[in-house]
Scaffold this motif. Structure first.
Motif, PDB file in Angstrom:
ATOM      1  N   PRO A   1      -6.979  -0.682 -10.719  1.00 10.02           N
ATOM      2  CA  PRO A   1      -8.175   0.001 -11.244  1.00 10.02           C
ATOM      3  C   PRO A   1      -9.039  -0.917 -12.093  1.00 10.02           C
ATOM      4  O   PRO A   1     -10.273  -0.812 -12.064  1.00 10.02           O
TER       5      PRO A   1
ATOM      6  N   ARG B   1       0.824  -1.208   0.000  1.00  7.66           N
ATOM      7  CA  ARG B   1       0.000   0.000   0.000  1.00  7.66           C
ATOM      8  C   ARG B   1       0.861   1.261   0.000  1.00  7.66           C
ATOM      9  O   ARG B   1       0.621   2.201  -0.764  1.00  7.66           O
TER      10      ARG B   1
ATOM     11  N   GLN C   1       0.241   5.390  -7.366  1.00  4.25           N
ATOM     12  CA  GLN C   1      -0.688   4.382  -7.860  1.00  4.25           C
ATOM     13  C   GLN C   1      -1.636   3.976  -6.736  1.00  4.25           C
ATOM     14  O   GLN C   1      -1.302   4.080  -5.552  1.00  4.25           O
ATOM     15  N   SER C   2      -2.813   3.509  -7.093  1.00  8.33           N
ATOM     16  CA  SER C   2      -3.750   3.012  -6.092  1.00  8.33           C
ATOM     17  C   SER C   2      -3.310   1.644  -5.604  1.00  8.33           C
ATOM     18  O   SER C   2      -2.622   0.903  -6.320  1.00  8.33           O
ATOM     19  N   TYR C   3      -3.711   1.298  -4.391  1.00  7.64           N
ATOM     20  CA  TYR C   3      -3.333   0.004  -3.819  1.00  7.64           C
ATOM     21  C   TYR C   3      -3.955  -1.142  -4.611  1.00  7.64           C
ATOM     22  O   TYR C   3      -3.312  -2.160  -4.867  1.00  7.64           O
ATOM     23  N   GLU C   4      -5.209  -0.985  -5.008  1.00  6.36           N
ATOM     24  CA  GLU C   4      -5.885  -2.017  -5.779  1.00  6.36           C
ATOM     25  C   GLU C   4      -5.846  -1.676  -7.261  1.00  6.36           C
ATOM     26  O   GLU C   4      -5.803  -0.511  -7.646  1.00  6.36           O
TER      27      GLU C   4
ATOM     28  N   PHE D   1     -15.546   6.415  -3.793  1.00  5.94           N
ATOM     29  CA  PHE D   1     -14.239   7.028  -3.569  1.00  5.94           C
ATOM     30  C   PHE D   1     -14.329   8.520  -3.275  1.00  5.94           C
ATOM     31  O   PHE D   1     -13.352   9.149  -2.941  1.00  5.94           O
TER      32      PHE D   1
ATOM     33  N   CYS E   1       2.783   1.675  -3.383  1.00  2.00           N
ATOM     34  CA  CYS E   1       1.911   2.209  -4.436  1.00  2.00           C
ATOM     35  C   CYS E   1       1.594   3.677  -4.187  1.00  2.00           C
ATOM     36  O   CYS E   1       1.487   4.471  -5.136  1.00  2.00           O
ATOM     37  N   ASN E   2       1.431   4.052  -2.935  1.00  2.00           N
ATOM     38  CA  ASN E   2       1.145   5.441  -2.601  1.00  2.00           C
ATOM     39  C   ASN E   2       2.296   6.358  -3.017  1.00  2.00           C
ATOM     40  O   ASN E   2       2.071   7.450  -3.561  1.00  2.00           O
TER      41      ASN E   2
END
Length: 385
Positions: free
Chosen positions: A274, A261, A269-272, A321, A264-265
């Motif tokens: 897209p 997490r 980038q998002s953790y999951e 979101f 990616c941050n």
């Protein structure tokens, strides 16, 4: 309601199958017993004349005819087939195999879609598949999303082998960025490493490690450090100490997820993925879209051309979101020009709906669409979501 009917039909099939199998075993066992008894009688007959043998066989034939195995088996099998046939019809009625009717022609940038797909493969560690997809889709610029994950996956692989050195090196190199984002991943990595040293190498090495790495974290994580120092008293028997929870394998799994997490941050980038989130949200909203498409079967052109769905598609909180408000009267999403307004009765409408209901007169009362209250537009207050 549909799920209940499906479950009931499935239970009937299961019960009939169990009954059919039990009945079949019972009949087969009964037939086998009669045959065994006939064989014993044939062997015990003193007079081996054909007449006596024929009598035993005739008697066996009569008993088997009375048992009527085929009749009983056919009846139970027929009941099972009927239940199974009804179950299949319920499934066909409840599940629509053709989901293409919910499809709408939406303009999208194919290059952006290809980049999202390539990034999905790289994010999952499927680097060979991602490279192959890029080559076949001729999207070389999508390869830019590969390098960050090439750095992340060796770190995660090392953590699965309970090797924290690569993760600690990454955290040290990004110390300032992690601190600015309020992350405590670096301290958690040091805590896990301290516990591993104490458990496998002894008290002295663990104490040396603590003196080396913990001082910079003292101001913010003093209580955590004090707990770890207390663990030194239980060297060699930490598993039977009040701090035995620190040895749980769950900490390794959570640490891997948290590092992913934070990684990616830092790369924006998002953790999951897209793509995964989009597909999951689409699956959840698909039943509503299919029902709407069925209702508008005769208006196919309108279905393809409408810019906004006439009904809301409710999704779980995991797919929300940002906060939005859709006016329950006009079905329009709130904007800066058309903000949500709180009525004196507690209900909320968009400003344009209130303007229409009050006929653009702030002093003219109008009835709330959702309760008997009389409202004046001038008394409504803007909500900030």
């Amino acid at each position: 309601m549909e799920l209940n009917s499906i479950k009931d039909a499935f239970d009937r099939v299961t019960n009939n199958k169990r009954l059919s199998a039990s009945k079949s075993e019972e009949i087969i066992e009964q037939v086998g017993l009669e045959i065994e008894q006939a064989l014993i009688r044939l062997q015990s007959v003193n007079d081996a004349s054909p007449t006596n043998h024929r009598f035993v066989l005739t008697e066996l034939k009569t008993k088997l005819k009375d048992i009527a195995p085929l009749t009983h088996l056919e009846s139970t099998q027929k009941e099972l087939n009927i239940a199974l046939s009804k179950y299949l019809k319920i499934l066909e009625k409840s599940f629509i195999p053709d989901i293409s009717k919910a499809y709408r022609n939406v303009d999208c940038d194919i290059h952006t879609v290809n980049q999202i797909i390539a990034s999905h493969f790289y994010r999952g560690g499927l680097f060979d598949i991602g490279d192959c997809f890029i080559d076949e889709s001729m999207e070389p610029e999508a390869a830019a999303s590969k390098s960050p994950f090439l750095e992340m996956y060796p770190i995660l692989e090392a953590m699965r082998s309970q090797n924290l050195q690569p993760a600690l090196s990454w955290a040290a190199a990004n110390h300032e960025k992690l601190e600015q984002s309020g992350s405590d991943i670096e301290m958690k990595l040091h805590r896990q490493h301290f516990v591993e040293i104490l458990q496998n190498r002894g008290r002295d090495e663990a104490l040396d490690y603590a003196r080396t790495v913990f001082p910079p974290f003292g101001a913010k994580y003093m209580s955590e450090i004090q707990k770890l120092m207390a663990c030194l008293l239980w060297a060699g028997k930490l598993d039977s100490s009040p701090y035995s929870d620190l040895l749980s394998p769950v900490h390794w799994d959570k640490l891997g997820e948290e590092l992913t997490r934070e990684f990616c941050n830092l790369i924006g980038q998002s953790y999951e993925s897209p793509l995964s989130v989009t597909i999951a949200a689409g699956v959840q909203g698909l039943p509503t879209l299919l029902k709407l498409a069925n209702v508008m079967t005769m208006k196919r052109q309108e279905w393809q051309s409408m810019k906004q769905l006439p009904v809301p598609v409710d999704l779980d909180r995991e797919f929300q979101f940002h906060s939005i408000f859709v006016c329950p009267v006009s079905r329009d999403q709130a904007t800066d020009e058309n903000p949500p307004m709180l009525l004196s009765c507690g209900h909320v409408l968009c400003k344009q709906s209130i303007t229409k209901l009050s006929k653009n007169n702030s002093a003219r009362p109008f009835k709330c669409p959702y309760c008997p209250s009389e409202i004046e537009a001038g008394q409504c207050r803007q909500l900030y979501i």
